[in-house]
Design a protein around this motif. Sequence first.
Motif, PDB file in Angstrom:
ATOM      1  N   MET A   1       0.832  -1.195   0.000  1.00  0.00           N
ATOM      2  CA  MET A   1       0.000   0.000   0.000  1.00  0.00           C
ATOM      3  C   MET A   1       0.872   1.251   0.000  1.00  0.00           C
ATOM      4  N   ARG A   2       1.907   1.209   0.853  1.00  0.00           N
ATOM      5  CA  ARG A   2       2.793   2.369   0.948  1.00  0.00           C
ATOM      6  C   ARG A   2       3.441   2.658  -0.399  1.00  0.00           C
ATOM      7  N   LYS A   3       3.860   1.612  -1.087  1.00  0.00           N
ATOM      8  CA  LYS A   3       4.476   1.781  -2.402  1.00  0.00           C
ATOM      9  C   LYS A   3       3.494   2.432  -3.372  1.00  0.00           C
ATOM     10  N   LEU A   4       2.256   1.938  -3.323  1.00  0.00           N
ATOM     11  CA  LEU A   4       1.237   2.465  -4.237  1.00  0.00           C
ATOM     12  C   LEU A   4       0.916   3.937  -3.962  1.00  0.00           C
ATOM     13  N   ARG A   5       1.034   4.307  -2.688  1.00  0.00           N
ATOM     14  CA  ARG A   5       0.639   5.672  -2.323  1.00  0.00           C
ATOM     15  C   ARG A   5       1.504   6.724  -2.986  1.00  0.00           C
ATOM     16  N   ALA A   6       2.684   6.315  -3.462  1.00  0.00           N
ATOM     17  CA  ALA A   6       3.515   7.263  -4.198  1.00  0.00           C
ATOM     18  C   ALA A   6       2.754   7.769  -5.416  1.00  0.00           C
ATOM     19  N   ARG A   7       1.808   6.959  -5.918  1.00  0.00           N
ATOM     20  CA  ARG A   7       1.086   7.347  -7.125  1.00  0.00           C
ATOM     21  C   ARG A   7      -0.264   7.962  -6.833  1.00  0.00           C
ATOM     22  N   MET A   8      -0.669   7.975  -5.567  1.00  0.00           N
ATOM     23  CA  MET A   8      -1.933   8.603  -5.202  1.00  0.00           C
ATOM     24  C   MET A   8      -1.711   9.453  -3.964  1.00  0.00           C
ATOM     25  N   GLN A   9      -1.872  10.741  -4.119  1.00  0.00           N
ATOM     26  CA  GLN A   9      -1.515  11.648  -3.037  1.00  0.00           C
ATOM     27  C   GLN A   9      -2.693  12.521  -2.646  1.00  0.00           C
ATOM     28  N   MET A  10      -2.562  13.133  -1.489  1.00  0.00           N
ATOM     29  CA  MET A  10      -3.660  13.942  -0.982  1.00  0.00           C
ATOM     30  C   MET A  10      -3.164  15.340  -0.631  1.00  0.00           C
ATOM     31  N   VAL A  11      -3.979  16.336  -0.919  1.00  0.00           N
ATOM     32  CA  VAL A  11      -3.712  17.698  -0.454  1.00  0.00           C
ATOM     33  C   VAL A  11      -4.781  18.016   0.583  1.00  0.00           C
TER      34      VAL A  11
ATOM     35  N   GLU B   1      10.436  15.251   2.277  1.00  0.00           N
ATOM     36  CA  GLU B   1       9.952  14.193   3.166  1.00  0.00           C
ATOM     37  C   GLU B   1       9.346  12.996   2.415  1.00  0.00           C
ATOM     38  N   PRO B   2       8.526  13.234   1.368  1.00  0.00           N
ATOM     39  CA  PRO B   2       7.976  12.080   0.654  1.00  0.00           C
ATOM     40  C   PRO B   2       9.047  11.128   0.128  1.00  0.00           C
ATOM     41  N   PHE B   3      10.186  11.655  -0.341  1.00  0.00           N
ATOM     42  CA  PHE B   3      11.274  10.804  -0.850  1.00  0.00           C
ATOM     43  C   PHE B   3      11.813   9.943   0.280  1.00  0.00           C
ATOM     44  N   GLU B   4      11.983  10.589   1.439  1.00  0.00           N
ATOM     45  CA  GLU B   4      12.508   9.915   2.626  1.00  0.00           C
ATOM     46  C   GLU B   4      11.574   8.772   3.040  1.00  0.00           C
ATOM     47  N   VAL B   5      10.290   9.095   3.105  1.00  0.00           N
ATOM     48  CA  VAL B   5       9.301   8.113   3.558  1.00  0.00           C
ATOM     49  C   VAL B   5       9.260   6.922   2.608  1.00  0.00           C
ATOM     50  N   GLN B   6       9.337   7.195   1.325  1.00  0.00           N
ATOM     51  CA  GLN B   6       9.226   6.132   0.333  1.00  0.00           C
ATOM     52  C   GLN B   6      10.558   5.450   0.059  1.00  0.00           C
ATOM     53  N   GLY B   7      11.651   6.002   0.625  1.00  0.00           N
ATOM     54  CA  GLY B   7      12.958   5.441   0.357  1.00  0.00           C
ATOM     55  C   GLY B   7      13.366   5.571  -1.101  1.00  0.00           C
TER      56      GLY B   7
ATOM     57  N   GLN C   1      -0.090  26.360   1.372  1.00  0.00           N
ATOM     58  CA  GLN C   1      -0.866  25.408   0.583  1.00  0.00           C
ATOM     59  C   GLN C   1      -0.077  25.006  -0.660  1.00  0.00           C
ATOM     60  N   ARG C   2       0.700  25.936  -1.216  1.00  0.00           N
ATOM     61  CA  ARG C   2       1.544  25.586  -2.356  1.00  0.00           C
ATOM     62  C   ARG C   2       2.581  24.533  -1.952  1.00  0.00           C
ATOM     63  N   VAL C   3       3.125  24.685  -0.731  1.00  0.00           N
ATOM     64  CA  VAL C   3       4.078  23.674  -0.250  1.00  0.00           C
ATOM     65  C   VAL C   3       3.366  22.323  -0.127  1.00  0.00           C
ATOM     66  N   GLY C   4       2.132  22.359   0.381  1.00  0.00           N
ATOM     67  CA  GLY C   4       1.343  21.132   0.496  1.00  0.00           C
ATOM     68  C   GLY C   4       1.191  20.454  -0.860  1.00  0.00           C
ATOM     69  N   ILE C   5       0.967  21.268  -1.896  1.00  0.00           N
ATOM     70  CA  ILE C   5       0.813  20.706  -3.242  1.00  0.00           C
ATOM     71  C   ILE C   5       2.153  20.178  -3.746  1.00  0.00           C
ATOM     72  N   ALA C   6       3.247  20.903  -3.463  1.00  0.00           N
ATOM     73  CA  ALA C   6       4.578  20.446  -3.889  1.00  0.00           C
ATOM     74  C   ALA C   6       4.916  19.094  -3.266  1.00  0.00           C
ATOM     75  N   ARG C   7       4.571  18.938  -1.995  1.00  0.00           N
ATOM     76  CA  ARG C   7       4.809  17.645  -1.324  1.00  0.00           C
ATOM     77  C   ARG C   7       4.027  16.537  -2.005  1.00  0.00           C
ATOM     78  N   ALA C   8       2.767  16.848  -2.327  1.00  0.00           N
ATOM     79  CA  ALA C   8       1.931  15.831  -2.954  1.00  0.00           C
ATOM     80  C   ALA C   8       2.468  15.456  -4.333  1.00  0.00           C
ATOM     81  N   LEU C   9       3.096  16.423  -5.018  1.00  0.00           N
ATOM     82  CA  LEU C   9       3.568  16.166  -6.373  1.00  0.00           C
ATOM     83  C   LEU C   9       4.956  15.540  -6.415  1.00  0.00           C
ATOM     84  N   ALA C  10       5.650  15.524  -5.263  1.00  0.00           N
ATOM     85  CA  ALA C  10       7.071  15.166  -5.237  1.00  0.00           C
ATOM     86  C   ALA C  10       7.364  13.853  -5.947  1.00  0.00           C
ATOM     87  N   LEU C  11       6.525  12.859  -5.738  1.00  0.00           N
ATOM     88  CA  LEU C  11       6.827  11.535  -6.295  1.00  0.00           C
ATOM     89  C   LEU C  11       6.097  11.300  -7.611  1.00  0.00           C
TER      90      LEU C  11
END
Lengths: 317, 320
Positions: A86-96, A116-122, A160-170
Amino acid sequence: MPNLLEVRDLSKRFSSGGGPFRKARSMHAVNGVSFDLPEGRVIGVVGESGCGKSTLARLILRLIEPSSGAVAFDGDDLLAKTPAQMRKLRARMQMVFQDPYSAIDPRYTLTRAVAEPFEVQGVKPARPMAEEVAELLEMVGLNPGLASSYPHQISGGQKQRVGIARALALRPSLLVLDEPTASLDVSVQAQIIGLLEDLRTELGLTYLFISHDLSLVKYFCDEILVMYLGRVVEALPDTAAPARHPYTRTLMESTFEPDPKKRRLIAPLEGEVPSPFDLPPGCAFADRCPQASALCRTETPALSSETGHAVACHHPL
Amino acid sequence: MLSVRDLGVAFGAVEPLSGVSFSVDKGETIGIVGESGSGKSLTAMSVMGLLPLIGGRITGGTIVFDGQDLTKLPERAYRKLRGGKIGLITQNPMTSLDPLKKIGPQVDDVARLHLGMNANEARARTEEILGTLRIPEPALICDRYPHQMSGGMKQRIVIAMALAADPDVLIADEPTTALDVTVQAQIIRLLDDLVKQRDLALVLITHDMSVVAQTCDKVVVMYAGRAVEYGPVEAIFDRPRHPYTQALIACIPRGLDDTARLTGIEGTVPTVINYPKGCPFHPRCPRAEAICATDPPTFSVEGDSAAACHFAEVAHAQPA
């Protein structure tokens, strides 16, 4: 276009435990919701507080476990996945999230927040992290010079822009936007909506857009699901479709237009959304509905779509 | 009925409000509209004489109500007026009610204090007012606590408290912001009816241009502690002459009739400590020129409306 997301009969029931002084109660936060989200489309989910729209968003990303039903993302059955998968898949589905103030750790610099998203997903980005972060910040219209700032040093819209950037990171394909502009001023809301429109075209994103603001949903989305007390009561196939459910019509009539010439005598709906606990049988809207009949109080109308415009009402308009 | 002229407010050395003017008559609704930090709630607090509570003071201008200047009114006299002839409805009904006190006594207190009624008279009046606000079974509601009621119902109780002393002026500070859209429509309709039936003067403070378009007769647009444009609602929506007003209207999605892209306004609302020199809007203004950064604009009057912009004469004909 193939369906990126298929939701079938999804339900979530919460219960509050009984005790010596209180009966156990249960509420159906989301009740039998089904829809398809084709790749590249934007579906809006609109409803008043307590209608289950945010719970629906969390169920779809499996941030909470559904009581029953199925969610398929890109053909994969999400409920069959292990937490690791699930965690792996979440890289492709994100939430703002709605509140950018609480979505970002106040002790993180923007660089760390976006990385942070890169870190979490390794995941290691192909180029140095600083470059990656700078590009993401630019993508959401932030000056990369802000990278070493802390959240308290920037405005709500910038957060909120940072929130979107985080969601888009992966580089996800699906973004679930849960009231992304509800806590912002109108001038900033319009900026963020413009940004989301641009990103959609540039990156070919698919959005599920959750909001209480019907005029915003009409502006931003291709299709609209109207929710009332956990159920989808109407699925508007396009934004020009006239309301067929009395509740949708009320929502439309309660939404004011920014034009004094279109002033109208509002005949407001009586009453308010009832408590979602232990709902009586029949249509949940019956008590507030001007055309409710005896049938409405005994039998729950099913969402039926003979004409491609689904409505759950015994007496559609 | 109420006339504010050139009002200025300071907290120590910072001056978050200056040069605010408006007036409102009986049976009339004026909207004060602006984004967060524009000074609209501060304007309400000034009129209510509540600035000393939060450490502010009035530095200039007049607030004339019923022939007397409120800025010179001693606190003792103000107390009679506040909640009496001038009623206030606040944004969050959840915090303006006492959670430990039943609804009846809370509303009764207003009539007892301001109209000198005894307990029975006050209760009769409370039930009558709740009835006119279309609250079902007033006697039953009087016996409830705030937590037993919905948000819309609580807001009605707050409105009942504001009406209990038979005010001439009602100040509503974002009365529907915390409510759902269908409930917002109910409350707006209710306020509209009250203005007509009771010949009230209503000052409606809001961030929502759609609410202004739906309910107000006149409007004052505020930005960074200043009024930037004012006039009759039709004129302001028809011919907005200040670039900020134009942008504010363009920020709202109009549903289907309009496919124009929402662009928003570049940048963010300035905070009190960094109000720009010259025209407060110039850093975000698409048509700003050198003069805007140095000279504060004066009002350019056209008919009943006025805009504080160096380019107000041409702003409507040639929007930037």
